[in-house]
Design a protein around this motif. Structure first.
Motif, PDB file in Angstrom:
ATOM      1  N   CYS A  72       0.857  -1.177   0.000  1.00 28.08           N
ATOM      2  CA  CYS A  72       0.000   0.000   0.000  1.00 28.08           C
ATOM      3  C   CYS A  72       0.895   1.230   0.000  1.00 28.08           C
ATOM      4  O   CYS A  72       1.847   1.319   0.781  1.00 28.08           O
ATOM      5  N   PHE A  73       0.585   2.169  -0.867  1.00 35.20           N
ATOM      6  CA  PHE A  73       1.327   3.421  -0.982  1.00 35.20           C
ATOM      7  C   PHE A  73       0.376   4.526  -0.547  1.00 35.20           C
ATOM      8  O   PHE A  73      -0.698   4.665  -1.124  1.00 35.20           O
ATOM      9  N   LEU A  74       0.758   5.294   0.480  1.00 42.20           N
ATOM     10  CA  LEU A  74      -0.129   6.290   1.062  1.00 42.20           C
ATOM     11  C   LEU A  74       0.584   7.627   1.150  1.00 42.20           C
ATOM     12  O   LEU A  74       1.774   7.689   1.470  1.00 42.20           O
ATOM     13  N   THR A  75      -0.150   8.699   0.841  1.00 39.37           N
ATOM     14  CA  THR A  75       0.411  10.029   0.990  1.00 39.37           C
ATOM     15  C   THR A  75      -0.630  10.963   1.585  1.00 39.37           C
ATOM     16  O   THR A  75      -1.830  10.703   1.506  1.00 39.37           O
ATOM     17  N   LEU A  76      -0.149  12.048   2.172  1.00 43.49           N
ATOM     18  CA  LEU A  76      -0.995  13.079   2.760  1.00 43.49           C
ATOM     19  C   LEU A  76      -0.716  14.377   2.021  1.00 43.49           C
ATOM     20  O   LEU A  76       0.447  14.776   1.883  1.00 43.49           O
ATOM     21  N   THR A  77      -1.765  15.007   1.511  1.00 46.30           N
ATOM     22  CA  THR A  77      -1.621  16.271   0.793  1.00 46.30           C
ATOM     23  C   THR A  77      -2.620  17.279   1.339  1.00 46.30           C
ATOM     24  O   THR A  77      -3.537  16.924   2.075  1.00 46.30           O
ATOM     25  N   GLU A  78      -2.425  18.526   0.946  1.00 48.50           N
ATOM     26  CA  GLU A  78      -3.428  19.534   1.257  1.00 48.50           C
ATOM     27  C   GLU A  78      -4.652  19.268   0.398  1.00 48.50           C
ATOM     28  O   GLU A  78      -4.560  18.666  -0.669  1.00 48.50           O
ATOM     29  N   GLN A  79      -5.805  19.753   0.859  1.00 51.53           N
ATOM     30  CA  GLN A  79      -7.050  19.520   0.128  1.00 51.53           C
ATOM     31  C   GLN A  79      -7.009  20.159  -1.256  1.00 51.53           C
ATOM     32  O   GLN A  79      -7.624  19.660  -2.189  1.00 51.53           O
ATOM     33  N   SER A  80      -6.266  21.242  -1.400  1.00 53.07           N
ATOM     34  CA  SER A  80      -6.208  21.945  -2.686  1.00 53.07           C
ATOM     35  C   SER A  80      -5.327  21.234  -3.712  1.00 53.07           C
ATOM     36  O   SER A  80      -5.368  21.563  -4.895  1.00 53.07           O
ATOM     37  N   TYR A  81      -4.539  20.260  -3.272  1.00 57.10           N
ATOM     38  CA  TYR A  81      -3.664  19.528  -4.187  1.00 57.10           C
ATOM     39  C   TYR A  81      -4.530  18.618  -5.063  1.00 57.10           C
ATOM     40  O   TYR A  81      -5.389  17.894  -4.557  1.00 57.10           O
ATOM     41  N   PRO A  82      -4.345  18.627  -6.385  1.00 54.83           N
ATOM     42  CA  PRO A  82      -5.194  17.822  -7.275  1.00 54.83           C
ATOM     43  C   PRO A  82      -5.106  16.320  -6.970  1.00 54.83           C
ATOM     44  O   PRO A  82      -4.016  15.760  -6.871  1.00 54.83           O
ATOM     45  N   LYS A  83      -6.267  15.689  -6.832  1.00 53.13           N
ATOM     46  CA  LYS A  83      -6.312  14.254  -6.513  1.00 53.13           C
ATOM     47  C   LYS A  83      -5.626  13.422  -7.585  1.00 53.13           C
ATOM     48  O   LYS A  83      -4.884  12.495  -7.294  1.00 53.13           O
ATOM     49  N   ARG A  84      -5.899  13.744  -8.826  1.00 53.96           N
ATOM     50  CA  ARG A  84      -5.316  12.962  -9.922  1.00 53.96           C
ATOM     51  C   ARG A  84      -3.793  13.032  -9.870  1.00 53.96           C
ATOM     52  O   ARG A  84      -3.105  12.037 -10.093  1.00 53.96           O
ATOM     53  N   LEU A  85      -3.263  14.210  -9.524  1.00 49.14           N
ATOM     54  CA  LEU A  85      -1.812  14.362  -9.432  1.00 49.14           C
ATOM     55  C   LEU A  85      -1.269  13.580  -8.232  1.00 49.14           C
ATOM     56  O   LEU A  85      -0.193  12.985  -8.314  1.00 49.14           O
ATOM     57  N   ALA A  86      -2.026  13.539  -7.136  1.00 42.44           N
ATOM     58  CA  ALA A  86      -1.607  12.751  -5.968  1.00 42.44           C
ATOM     59  C   ALA A  86      -1.523  11.267  -6.337  1.00 42.44           C
ATOM     60  O   ALA A  86      -0.581  10.574  -5.938  1.00 42.44           O
ATOM     61  N   PHE A  87      -2.490  10.790  -7.114  1.00 44.12           N
ATOM     62  CA  PHE A  87      -2.455   9.386  -7.517  1.00 44.12           C
ATOM     63  C   PHE A  87      -1.346   9.128  -8.539  1.00 44.12           C
ATOM     64  O   PHE A  87      -0.738   8.052  -8.539  1.00 44.12           O
ATOM     65  N   LEU A  88      -1.056  10.090  -9.399  1.00 39.12           N
ATOM     66  CA  LEU A  88       0.088   9.933 -10.315  1.00 39.12           C
ATOM     67  C   LEU A  88       1.387   9.847  -9.514  1.00 39.12           C
ATOM     68  O   LEU A  88       2.282   9.059  -9.845  1.00 39.12           O
ATOM     69  N   TYR A  89       1.492  10.656  -8.460  1.00 39.44           N
ATOM     70  CA  TYR A  89       2.656  10.617  -7.566  1.00 39.44           C
ATOM     71  C   TYR A  89       2.777   9.215  -6.953  1.00 39.44           C
ATOM     72  O   TYR A  89       3.856   8.604  -6.978  1.00 39.44           O
ATOM     73  N   LEU A  90       1.673   8.692  -6.431  1.00 39.60           N
ATOM     74  CA  LEU A  90       1.699   7.360  -5.814  1.00 39.60           C
ATOM     75  C   LEU A  90       2.036   6.277  -6.834  1.00 39.60           C
ATOM     76  O   LEU A  90       2.760   5.324  -6.516  1.00 39.60           O
ATOM     77  N   GLU A  91       1.539   6.415  -8.061  1.00 42.45           N
ATOM     78  CA  GLU A  91       1.861   5.436  -9.101  1.00 42.45           C
ATOM     79  C   GLU A  91       3.346   5.456  -9.427  1.00 42.45           C
ATOM     80  O   GLU A  91       3.962   4.404  -9.623  1.00 42.45           O
ATOM     81  N   GLU A  92       3.935   6.650  -9.481  1.00 44.26           N
ATOM     82  CA  GLU A  92       5.374   6.738  -9.749  1.00 44.26           C
ATOM     83  C   GLU A  92       6.186   6.169  -8.593  1.00 44.26           C
ATOM     84  O   GLU A  92       7.196   5.499  -8.808  1.00 44.26           O
TER      85      GLU A  92
END
Length: 198
Positions: A72-92
């Motif tokens: 499992c890959f988990l990250t914490l971001t601010e609410q304003s951070y784009p979700k799709r970009l957060a998932f791209l980060y986790l995929e990388e």
């Protein structure tokens, strides 16, 4: 603001294999957020959880996780951070971590290495790669991240087009089957009439 906290954990029991925190702690990340992350990771073990999800938390922060293989890959971001970009980060992160494991332990052997690991943070050497990836995702409006988002959207669009075409083709095939079925019914009626005539 980049991803603030990143964890890679074993899915079965939530054992953290590596964790990384952004050096700038003025973002509002507390020990409570880290404990929530560990609780989320432990809660995913043994359940048929969604392969990706976002979970709102306190302080305008959001957890995002991605499940791949036995990890499992988990990250914490601010609410304003784009979700799709957060998932791209986790995929990388997932791609890089799995590649690193395959290089170190071989393709099937890395699963054994993960399952045998008893010590938390046993893969801390991967922290440098997470730091590098986090720097790539600092600014969601950067050209590089905008390009990544556009490529991801283009992939989704092509998949949707393919799915729509398959549905349309299925409709045509169903129409052909229906026509053949109607033809068989009328031919069988003719055959039945002919058989009665004999």
């Amino acid at each position: 603001m980049p991803p603030l906290v990143t964890f890679v954990a074993r899915l079965s029991d939530g054992l953290p294999l590596v964790a990384n925190t952004a050096p700038d702690m003025s973002s509002g990340v507390t020990q409570d957020h880290k404990n929530q992350a560990k609780d989320i990771l432990r809660g995913l073990g043994g359940t048929s959880s969604s392969p990706r999800m976002s979970i709102d938390t306190t302080g305008n922060l959001v957890f995002h996780y991605l499940v791949r293989d036995t990890l499992c890959f988990l990250t914490l971001t601010e609410q304003s951070y784009p979700k799709r970009l957060a998932f791209l980060y986790l995929e990388e992160i997932a791609d890089a971590f799995l590649e690193s494991l395959a290089n170190d332990h071989g393709d099937p052997g890395w699963r054994d290495a993960i399952s045998r690991t008893a010590r938390p943070y046993a893969f801390i050497k991967f922290d440098m790669i997470i730091q590098r990836k986090r720097r790539d995702f600092v600014d969601p409006t950067s050209r590089q991240n905008t390009t990544k988002l556009n490529e991801d959207l283009a992939d989704i669009q092509s998949i949707m087009k393919k799915n729509i075409n398959e549905v349309l083709n299925r409709g045509e095939k169903l129409e052909n089957v229906s026509n053949i079925s109607n033809s068989l019914v009328s031919e069988s009626k003719k055959f039945k009439w002919g058989a009665k005539k004999l």
